[in-house]
Design an enzyme around this catalytic site. Structure first.
Site, short mmCIF file in Angstrom:
data_model
loop_
_atom_site.label_atom_id
_atom_site.label_comp_id
_atom_site.label_asym_id
_atom_site.label_seq_id
_atom_site.Cartn_x
_atom_site.Cartn_y
_atom_site.Cartn_z
CG ASP A 16 0.72 3.25 -2.14
OD1 ASP A 16 1.37 3.21 -2.55
OD2 ASP A 16 -0.24 4.38 -2.26
CG ASP A 112 5.17 3.14 -3.03
OD1 ASP A 112 5.45 3.07 -4.29
OD2 ASP A 112 5.44 4.28 -2.50
CD GLU A 113 0.99 3.54 -7.17
OE1 GLU A 113 0.62 3.59 -6.90
OE2 GLU A 113 1.31 4.80 -6.92
#
Length: 368
Positions: A16, A112-113
Protein backbone atom coordinates in the site's frame (compact mmCIF):
# COMPACT_ATOMS: atom_id res chain seq x y z
CA UNK A 1 -7.95 -28.39 8.79
CA UNK A 2 -7.13 -28.93 5.14
CA UNK A 3 -8.14 -25.33 4.42
CA UNK A 4 -5.76 -24.00 7.08
CA UNK A 5 -2.93 -26.12 5.67
CA UNK A 6 -3.53 -24.63 2.23
CA UNK A 7 -3.42 -21.12 3.69
CA UNK A 8 -0.19 -21.70 5.59
CA UNK A 9 1.53 -22.68 2.34
CA UNK A 10 0.64 -19.34 0.79
CA UNK A 11 2.88 -16.29 1.09
CA UNK A 12 0.84 -13.14 0.52
CA UNK A 13 2.10 -9.55 0.47
CA UNK A 14 -0.14 -6.49 0.46
CA UNK A 15 1.63 -3.35 -0.72
CA UNK A 16 0.00 0.00 0.00
CA UNK A 17 1.64 3.24 -1.14
CA UNK A 18 1.87 5.96 1.52
CA UNK A 19 -0.37 8.99 0.82
CA UNK A 20 0.16 8.16 -2.85
CA UNK A 21 -1.27 11.16 -4.72
CA UNK A 22 0.14 13.64 -2.21
CA UNK A 23 3.53 11.90 -2.17
CA UNK A 24 3.79 12.07 -5.95
CA UNK A 25 2.97 15.80 -5.82
CA UNK A 26 5.56 16.42 -3.12
CA UNK A 27 8.14 14.44 -5.08
CA UNK A 28 7.49 16.33 -8.31
CA UNK A 29 7.10 19.80 -6.77
CA UNK A 30 9.71 20.64 -4.09
CA UNK A 31 7.66 23.62 -2.85
CA UNK A 32 5.08 21.19 -1.43
CA UNK A 33 7.55 19.12 0.59
CA UNK A 34 7.17 19.19 4.36
CA UNK A 35 3.91 21.15 4.06
CA UNK A 36 0.27 20.13 4.64
CA UNK A 37 -0.88 19.21 1.14
CA UNK A 38 -4.42 18.24 0.13
CA UNK A 39 -5.11 16.59 -3.24
CA UNK A 40 -8.71 16.81 -4.41
CA UNK A 41 -11.38 19.43 -4.98
CA UNK A 42 -10.54 23.02 -4.21
CA UNK A 43 -12.30 24.63 -1.20
CA UNK A 44 -13.36 27.73 -3.18
CA UNK A 45 -17.00 28.11 -4.20
CA UNK A 46 -19.07 25.20 -2.99
CA UNK A 47 -15.93 23.15 -2.53
CA UNK A 48 -15.00 19.59 -3.38
CA UNK A 49 -13.79 16.47 -1.63
CA UNK A 50 -10.37 15.40 -0.35
CA UNK A 51 -8.88 12.54 -2.41
CA UNK A 52 -5.86 12.19 -0.15
CA UNK A 53 -3.71 14.30 2.15
CA UNK A 54 -0.03 14.35 2.99
CA UNK A 55 1.02 13.15 6.43
CA UNK A 56 1.70 16.78 7.37
CA UNK A 57 -1.97 17.53 6.65
CA UNK A 58 -3.21 14.41 8.43
CA UNK A 59 -1.76 15.74 11.69
CA UNK A 60 -4.55 18.32 11.59
CA UNK A 61 -7.24 15.65 11.22
CA UNK A 62 -7.66 15.90 7.45
CA UNK A 63 -8.79 12.61 5.91
CA UNK A 64 -9.87 11.21 2.55
CA UNK A 65 -13.53 11.82 1.56
CA UNK A 66 -13.71 14.85 3.86
CA UNK A 67 -15.05 18.04 2.28
CA UNK A 68 -12.33 20.45 1.17
CA UNK A 69 -14.04 23.23 3.10
CA UNK A 70 -13.81 21.24 6.32
CA UNK A 71 -10.17 20.45 5.57
CA UNK A 72 -9.46 24.16 5.17
CA UNK A 73 -11.10 24.87 8.52
CA UNK A 74 -8.92 22.26 10.19
CA UNK A 75 -5.77 23.62 8.57
CA UNK A 76 -6.14 27.15 7.15
CA UNK A 77 -2.57 27.12 5.75
CA UNK A 78 -3.02 23.83 3.85
CA UNK A 79 -2.12 23.78 0.16
CA UNK A 80 -4.87 22.44 -2.14
CA UNK A 81 -4.09 20.97 -5.57
CA UNK A 82 -6.21 19.14 -8.11
CA UNK A 83 -5.33 15.50 -8.88
CA UNK A 84 -3.08 14.64 -11.85
CA UNK A 85 -4.38 11.17 -12.59
CA UNK A 86 -2.23 10.68 -15.69
CA UNK A 87 0.90 11.18 -13.57
CA UNK A 88 -0.35 8.81 -10.86
CA UNK A 89 -1.19 6.15 -13.42
CA UNK A 90 2.30 6.40 -14.94
CA UNK A 91 3.91 5.94 -11.52
CA UNK A 92 1.52 3.08 -10.74
CA UNK A 93 2.67 1.27 -13.88
CA UNK A 94 6.30 1.57 -12.78
CA UNK A 95 5.38 0.16 -9.36
CA UNK A 96 3.66 -2.75 -11.13
CA UNK A 97 6.85 -3.40 -13.10
CA UNK A 98 8.75 -3.71 -9.82
CA UNK A 99 6.18 -6.22 -8.56
CA UNK A 100 6.56 -8.18 -11.78
CA UNK A 101 10.22 -8.90 -11.05
CA UNK A 102 9.12 -11.18 -8.23
CA UNK A 103 5.78 -12.69 -9.29
CA UNK A 104 3.14 -12.68 -12.00
CA UNK A 105 0.39 -13.24 -9.41
CA UNK A 106 -0.46 -9.57 -8.86
CA UNK A 107 -3.96 -8.36 -8.01
CA UNK A 108 -4.19 -4.56 -8.17
CA UNK A 109 -6.92 -3.05 -6.01
CA UNK A 110 -6.31 0.53 -7.17
CA UNK A 111 -3.46 2.67 -8.47
CA UNK A 112 -1.73 2.57 -5.10
CA UNK A 113 -2.24 -0.91 -3.65
CA UNK A 114 -2.05 -4.54 -4.69
CA UNK A 115 -1.85 -8.11 -3.44
CA UNK A 116 1.09 -10.29 -4.46
CA UNK A 117 1.29 -14.06 -4.12
CA UNK A 118 4.99 -14.89 -3.73
CA UNK A 119 4.55 -18.52 -2.67
CA UNK A 120 6.73 -19.42 -5.65
CA UNK A 121 8.65 -16.25 -6.44
CA UNK A 122 10.54 -15.80 -9.71
CA UNK A 123 13.92 -15.21 -8.05
CA UNK A 124 13.68 -18.17 -5.66
CA UNK A 125 14.16 -15.89 -2.67
CA UNK A 126 11.76 -17.98 -0.61
CA UNK A 127 11.14 -15.40 2.12
CA UNK A 128 8.06 -13.19 1.68
CA UNK A 129 9.48 -10.76 4.24
CA UNK A 130 12.71 -10.42 2.25
CA UNK A 131 10.74 -9.88 -0.97
CA UNK A 132 8.59 -7.20 0.68
CA UNK A 133 11.76 -5.45 1.91
CA UNK A 134 13.29 -5.55 -1.56
CA UNK A 135 10.12 -4.18 -3.17
CA UNK A 136 9.92 -1.34 -0.67
CA UNK A 137 13.58 -0.49 -1.25
CA UNK A 138 13.19 -0.58 -5.04
CA UNK A 139 10.20 1.79 -4.85
CA UNK A 140 12.24 4.13 -2.67
CA UNK A 141 15.42 4.00 -4.79
CA UNK A 142 13.81 4.10 -8.24
CA UNK A 143 10.69 6.21 -7.68
CA UNK A 144 11.60 8.24 -4.58
CA UNK A 145 8.37 7.15 -2.86
CA UNK A 146 7.58 5.01 0.16
CA UNK A 147 5.24 2.05 0.56
CA UNK A 148 3.99 0.01 3.49
CA UNK A 149 3.77 -3.77 3.35
CA UNK A 150 1.82 -6.45 5.16
CA UNK A 151 2.94 -10.08 4.97
CA UNK A 152 0.89 -13.09 6.01
CA UNK A 153 -0.65 -16.34 4.79
CA UNK A 154 -3.84 -14.82 3.39
CA UNK A 155 -5.13 -11.65 1.78
CA UNK A 156 -7.26 -10.38 4.65
CA UNK A 157 -4.53 -10.46 7.29
CA UNK A 158 -1.89 -9.11 4.90
CA UNK A 159 -4.07 -6.10 4.09
CA UNK A 160 -4.67 -5.26 7.74
CA UNK A 161 -0.96 -5.76 8.50
CA UNK A 162 0.10 -3.22 5.86
CA UNK A 163 -1.76 -0.48 7.73
CA UNK A 164 -0.20 -1.08 11.14
CA UNK A 165 3.13 0.74 10.80
CA UNK A 166 2.39 3.40 8.20
CA UNK A 167 4.19 5.18 6.67
CA UNK A 168 7.10 3.14 5.31
CA UNK A 169 6.24 0.13 7.48
CA UNK A 170 6.51 -3.63 7.16
CA UNK A 171 4.49 -5.96 9.37
CA UNK A 172 4.55 -9.75 9.36
CA UNK A 173 1.74 -11.71 11.02
CA UNK A 174 2.59 -15.41 11.03
CA UNK A 175 0.20 -18.35 11.24
CA UNK A 176 0.62 -18.83 14.99
CA UNK A 177 -0.19 -15.15 15.67
CA UNK A 178 -3.24 -14.70 13.45
CA UNK A 179 -6.06 -15.76 15.76
CA UNK A 180 -4.79 -13.73 18.73
CA UNK A 181 -4.29 -10.74 16.44
CA UNK A 182 -7.81 -11.01 15.05
CA UNK A 183 -9.34 -11.36 18.52
CA UNK A 184 -7.78 -8.06 19.63
CA UNK A 185 -8.73 -6.19 16.46
CA UNK A 186 -11.49 -3.53 16.81
CA UNK A 187 -14.45 -4.34 14.55
CA UNK A 188 -14.05 -1.07 12.62
CA UNK A 189 -10.58 -2.25 11.53
CA UNK A 190 -11.96 -5.33 9.83
CA UNK A 191 -11.67 -4.93 6.06
CA UNK A 192 -15.22 -4.90 4.69
CA UNK A 193 -16.80 -3.48 7.85
CA UNK A 194 -17.91 0.07 7.11
CA UNK A 195 -19.05 2.74 9.54
CA UNK A 196 -22.71 1.68 9.45
CA UNK A 197 -21.94 -1.99 10.07
CA UNK A 198 -19.40 -1.13 12.78
CA UNK A 199 -22.00 0.95 14.62
CA UNK A 200 -24.54 -1.86 14.26
CA UNK A 201 -22.04 -4.29 15.77
CA UNK A 202 -21.22 -2.00 18.68
CA UNK A 203 -24.90 -1.56 19.50
CA UNK A 204 -25.03 -5.35 19.81
CA UNK A 205 -22.07 -5.35 22.19
CA UNK A 206 -19.58 -6.46 19.54
CA UNK A 207 -16.45 -4.35 19.84
CA UNK A 208 -13.56 -6.68 18.94
CA UNK A 209 -12.81 -9.81 17.00
CA UNK A 210 -13.07 -11.76 20.26
CA UNK A 211 -16.68 -10.59 20.61
CA UNK A 212 -17.48 -11.68 17.05
CA UNK A 213 -15.84 -15.02 17.67
CA UNK A 214 -18.41 -15.84 20.36
CA UNK A 215 -21.18 -15.95 17.75
CA UNK A 216 -22.06 -19.12 15.87
CA UNK A 217 -22.14 -19.16 12.08
CA UNK A 218 -25.96 -19.10 12.13
CA UNK A 219 -25.95 -16.14 14.51
CA UNK A 220 -23.48 -14.26 12.31
CA UNK A 221 -25.44 -14.80 9.11
CA UNK A 222 -28.69 -14.05 10.91
CA UNK A 223 -27.40 -10.67 12.03
CA UNK A 224 -25.28 -9.64 9.05
CA UNK A 225 -26.54 -11.71 6.13
CA UNK A 226 -24.11 -13.16 3.62
CA UNK A 227 -21.28 -11.01 4.99
CA UNK A 228 -21.75 -12.75 8.34
CA UNK A 229 -20.23 -15.93 6.92
CA UNK A 230 -17.19 -13.96 5.78
CA UNK A 231 -16.78 -12.34 9.22
CA UNK A 232 -17.14 -15.75 10.88
CA UNK A 233 -14.19 -17.09 8.88
CA UNK A 234 -11.84 -14.14 8.98
CA UNK A 235 -12.08 -13.69 12.74
CA UNK A 236 -10.64 -17.21 12.87
CA UNK A 237 -7.95 -16.31 10.37
CA UNK A 238 -9.58 -18.29 7.56
CA UNK A 239 -9.44 -16.63 4.15
CA UNK A 240 -8.79 -18.92 1.19
CA UNK A 241 -9.35 -16.32 -1.53
CA UNK A 242 -6.67 -16.53 -4.20
CA UNK A 243 -4.75 -13.59 -5.58
CA UNK A 244 -6.48 -12.90 -8.89
CA UNK A 245 -4.09 -11.40 -11.46
CA UNK A 246 -6.81 -10.89 -14.07
CA UNK A 247 -9.77 -9.23 -12.39
CA UNK A 248 -12.43 -8.68 -15.02
CA UNK A 249 -13.72 -5.14 -15.36
CA UNK A 250 -17.41 -5.03 -14.46
CA UNK A 251 -18.13 -1.40 -15.34
CA UNK A 252 -16.53 1.73 -16.74
CA UNK A 253 -17.65 5.23 -15.85
CA UNK A 254 -16.91 8.82 -14.96
CA UNK A 255 -18.56 11.52 -12.87
CA UNK A 256 -18.07 15.17 -11.99
CA UNK A 257 -18.99 17.39 -9.05
CA UNK A 258 -19.73 20.92 -10.18
CA UNK A 259 -18.50 24.24 -8.78
CA UNK A 260 -22.14 25.38 -8.50
CA UNK A 261 -25.51 23.62 -8.58
CA UNK A 262 -26.91 23.02 -12.05
CA UNK A 263 -30.48 24.24 -12.48
CA UNK A 264 -30.76 24.69 -16.26
CA UNK A 265 -31.27 21.64 -18.50
CA UNK A 266 -28.89 22.99 -21.16
CA UNK A 267 -26.11 23.18 -18.57
CA UNK A 268 -26.83 19.62 -17.51
CA UNK A 269 -26.62 18.45 -21.11
CA UNK A 270 -23.30 20.26 -21.59
CA UNK A 271 -21.83 18.51 -18.57
CA UNK A 272 -23.24 15.15 -19.69
CA UNK A 273 -21.47 15.61 -23.04
CA UNK A 274 -18.13 16.02 -21.27
CA UNK A 275 -18.70 13.01 -19.01
CA UNK A 276 -19.96 10.83 -21.87
CA UNK A 277 -16.82 11.70 -23.89
CA UNK A 278 -14.61 10.57 -21.00
CA UNK A 279 -16.53 7.29 -20.67
CA UNK A 280 -16.41 6.74 -24.43
CA UNK A 281 -12.63 7.27 -24.52
CA UNK A 282 -12.13 4.80 -21.65
CA UNK A 283 -14.27 2.16 -23.35
CA UNK A 284 -12.23 2.48 -26.54
CA UNK A 285 -8.94 2.34 -24.63
CA UNK A 286 -9.88 -0.93 -22.91
CA UNK A 287 -11.81 -2.31 -25.92
CA UNK A 288 -15.02 -2.71 -23.96
CA UNK A 289 -18.63 -2.66 -25.10
CA UNK A 290 -21.58 -2.73 -22.72
CA UNK A 291 -25.34 -3.07 -22.78
CA UNK A 292 -26.35 -1.11 -19.68
CA UNK A 293 -26.01 2.64 -19.24
CA UNK A 294 -26.49 4.08 -15.76
CA UNK A 295 -26.96 7.74 -14.89
CA UNK A 296 -26.03 8.92 -11.39
CA UNK A 297 -27.48 12.15 -10.01
CA UNK A 298 -26.61 13.81 -6.71
CA UNK A 299 -28.70 16.80 -5.69
CA UNK A 300 -27.72 19.87 -3.65
CA UNK A 301 -29.15 18.24 -0.51
CA UNK A 302 -26.84 15.21 -1.15
CA UNK A 303 -29.80 12.99 -2.04
CA UNK A 304 -28.62 10.56 -4.69
CA UNK A 305 -30.42 8.46 -7.33
CA UNK A 306 -29.40 6.21 -10.22
CA UNK A 307 -31.36 5.37 -13.35
CA UNK A 308 -30.41 2.63 -15.83
CA UNK A 309 -31.29 1.57 -19.34
CA UNK A 310 -30.31 -1.76 -20.94
CA UNK A 311 -29.89 -1.90 -24.71
CA UNK A 312 -30.43 -4.87 -27.05
CA UNK A 313 -26.78 -4.83 -28.18
CA UNK A 314 -23.43 -3.96 -26.63
CA UNK A 315 -22.24 -0.49 -27.62
CA UNK A 316 -19.26 1.82 -27.18
CA UNK A 317 -20.27 4.78 -29.38
CA UNK A 318 -20.51 8.27 -27.95
CA UNK A 319 -23.91 9.22 -29.41
CA UNK A 320 -25.68 6.23 -27.89
CA UNK A 321 -24.12 6.81 -24.47
CA UNK A 322 -24.98 10.50 -24.51
CA UNK A 323 -28.53 10.12 -25.85
CA UNK A 324 -29.35 7.38 -23.35
CA UNK A 325 -27.99 9.54 -20.52
CA UNK A 326 -30.07 12.51 -21.62
CA UNK A 327 -33.18 10.34 -21.80
CA UNK A 328 -32.55 8.98 -18.31
CA UNK A 329 -32.09 12.54 -17.05
CA UNK A 330 -35.32 13.67 -18.72
CA UNK A 331 -37.19 10.86 -16.98
CA UNK A 332 -36.37 12.39 -13.60
CA UNK A 333 -37.94 15.49 -12.10
CA UNK A 334 -35.40 18.07 -13.26
CA UNK A 335 -37.64 21.14 -13.53
CA UNK A 336 -37.01 22.32 -9.98
CA UNK A 337 -33.83 20.36 -9.29
CA UNK A 338 -30.46 21.63 -8.14
CA UNK A 339 -27.84 19.09 -9.23
CA UNK A 340 -24.34 18.99 -7.73
CA UNK A 341 -23.02 15.84 -9.43
CA UNK A 342 -23.64 13.80 -12.58
CA UNK A 343 -22.10 10.47 -13.51
CA UNK A 344 -22.37 7.96 -16.34
CA UNK A 345 -21.43 4.28 -16.14
CA UNK A 346 -21.50 1.58 -18.82
CA UNK A 347 -21.69 -2.03 -17.64
CA UNK A 348 -22.96 -5.50 -18.60
CA UNK A 349 -19.98 -6.11 -20.89
CA UNK A 350 -19.53 -8.96 -23.33
CA UNK A 351 -17.81 -11.90 -21.59
CA UNK A 352 -14.04 -12.04 -22.14
CA UNK A 353 -14.26 -15.20 -24.24
CA UNK A 354 -16.74 -13.48 -26.58
CA UNK A 355 -14.81 -10.18 -26.72
CA UNK A 356 -11.62 -11.96 -27.75
CA UNK A 357 -13.22 -13.50 -30.82
CA UNK A 358 -13.71 -11.59 -34.09
CA UNK A 359 -17.15 -10.03 -33.80
CA UNK A 360 -19.94 -10.22 -36.34
CA UNK A 361 -23.39 -8.70 -36.20
CA UNK A 362 -24.87 -12.18 -36.38
CA UNK A 363 -22.91 -13.32 -33.32
CA UNK A 364 -24.03 -10.27 -31.35
CA UNK A 365 -27.66 -10.76 -32.32
CA UNK A 366 -27.70 -14.40 -31.40
CA UNK A 367 -25.77 -13.79 -28.19
CA UNK A 368 -28.49 -11.48 -26.96
Amino acid sequence: MAENEIQIKRKIIHIDMDAFYASVEQRDFPEYRGKPLVVGGLPEGRGGVVATASYEARKFGIRSAMSSKQALQLCPHAIFVRPRFAAYKEVSQKIREIFGRYTDLIEPLSLDEAYLDVTNDKLDIGSAIEIAQQIKQAIKDELNLTASAGVSVNKFVAKIASDIKKPDGLTFIGPSSIEAFMENLPVEKFYGVGKVTAEKMKKQGLFTGADLKKLTLDEMTGRFGKAGGFYYNIVRGIDDREVQPHRETKSMGAEDTFAYDLTVVEEMHTELEKIAKTVHDRLLKYQLKGRTITLKIKYSDFRQITRSQSLPLCIDDLDTILNASKSLLAATDIENSRIRLLGITVSNFLPVEIRQKPQTDQLSLFYF
